[in-house]
Enzyme design. Sequence first.
Site: not given
Ligand code: BJW
Ligand code: ZN
Length: 243
Positions: A99-100, A102, A117, A146
């Site tokens: 999902q990263n 980076d 992502h 652009c």
């Molecule tokens: C360690 C550690 C160490 C710390 N060792 N561990 C179904 C139900 C409800 C909602 C939805 C659904 N389907 C879709 C949705 C809506 C939405 C969604 O999910 N919302 C929820 C918040 C409820 N999803 C979307 O909108 C997605 N699109 C989609 O589904 O399209 C179809 C659609 C469209 C319209 C309507 C409905 C459907 C798109 C999601 C895009 C997410 N984008 C981001 C930004 C990306 C760009 C950027 O980086 O800027 O992605 S948001 C952010 O969250 C980023 C990440 O990839 C993502 C996930 O986060 P992640 O990686 O889990 O990070 P953290 O911080 O949450 O967790 C870190 C973890 O590490 C923690 O657990 C720590 O404990 C752990 N940790 N140190 C091991 N050393």
């Molecule tokens: Zn353009």
Amino acid sequence: MFSTKFIEKLKHAQKVAVLTGAGISAESGVPTFRGEDGLWNKFRPEELANFNAFQKNPKLVWEWYNYRRKLIHEVKPNPGHFALAEMEQMFPVFTLITQNVDNLHRVAGSQIIIELHGNIMRNRCVDCNKIYREIDIEFESSVPVCRCGGLMRPDVVWFGEMLPEDAILCAFQAAQECEVFLSVGTSALVQPAASLPIEAHASGAFVVEINVERTAISRYIDESIIGKSGEILPLLINKIKEK
Ligand code: BJW
Ligand code: ZN
């Protein structure tokens, strides 16, 4: 730390899939999205990572990405990234899904990476969709424009946007076909990525998460290993290399 069942499954697995999240890069110094006291943590990711926020205040969203891009240039992959690059060579079929945005898996040497992502090093025009690489852009100025006059945005997936179709199809296929699935450093709150370990489990895979704490999916999977991925993953590799 590792159950005998997990190690036996992994030693004999032909097909392994891994999902990573921000936690795998935490030990490199990249802040996670949720639950920290960072500079940007007064904003929830949902408030910045969406197209409405960009339309309303493109400068603010660019500043967030510029800050993160600069930080990412200054950091290096950690032993967790390197362990996954090594694991790619250890199994006949190995699918790394991240999902990263980076790029650290690539820097660590992983060759095939499904980026769900997008990638922060790429940018895209909101009007004509032309892709720009980071080096083509002057970042210190305000929001780049652009040649067609459209605003440029990072080529990442924001809330409410579809994930790249190929990426999500391949990721679900890998989850359905693998024998062992690892969910590493993700809070498993964001869909559809968070469904991958659940899908893998429903399809018969042995599913293990590695995280510093329990997550939204812990109760639905086989095992949670609590610890830092940069420490656990190298130990795991040593363990499966043991005769
Ligand atoms: C360690 C550690 C160490 C710390 N060792 N561990 C179904 C139900 C409800 C909602 C939805 C659904 N389907 C879709 C949705 C809506 C939405 C969604 O999910 N919302 C929820 C918040 C409820 N999803 C979307 O909108 C997605 N699109 C989609 O589904 O399209 C179809 C659609 C469209 C319209 C309507 C409905 C459907 C798109 C999601 C895009 C997410 N984008 C981001 C930004 C990306 C760009 C950027 O980086 O800027 O992605 S948001 C952010 O969250 C980023 C990440 O990839 C993502 C996930 O986060 P992640 O990686 O889990 O990070 P953290 O911080 O949450 O967790 C870190 C973890 O590490 C923690 O657990 C720590 O404990 C752990 N940790 N140190 C091991 N050393
Ligand atoms: Zn353009």
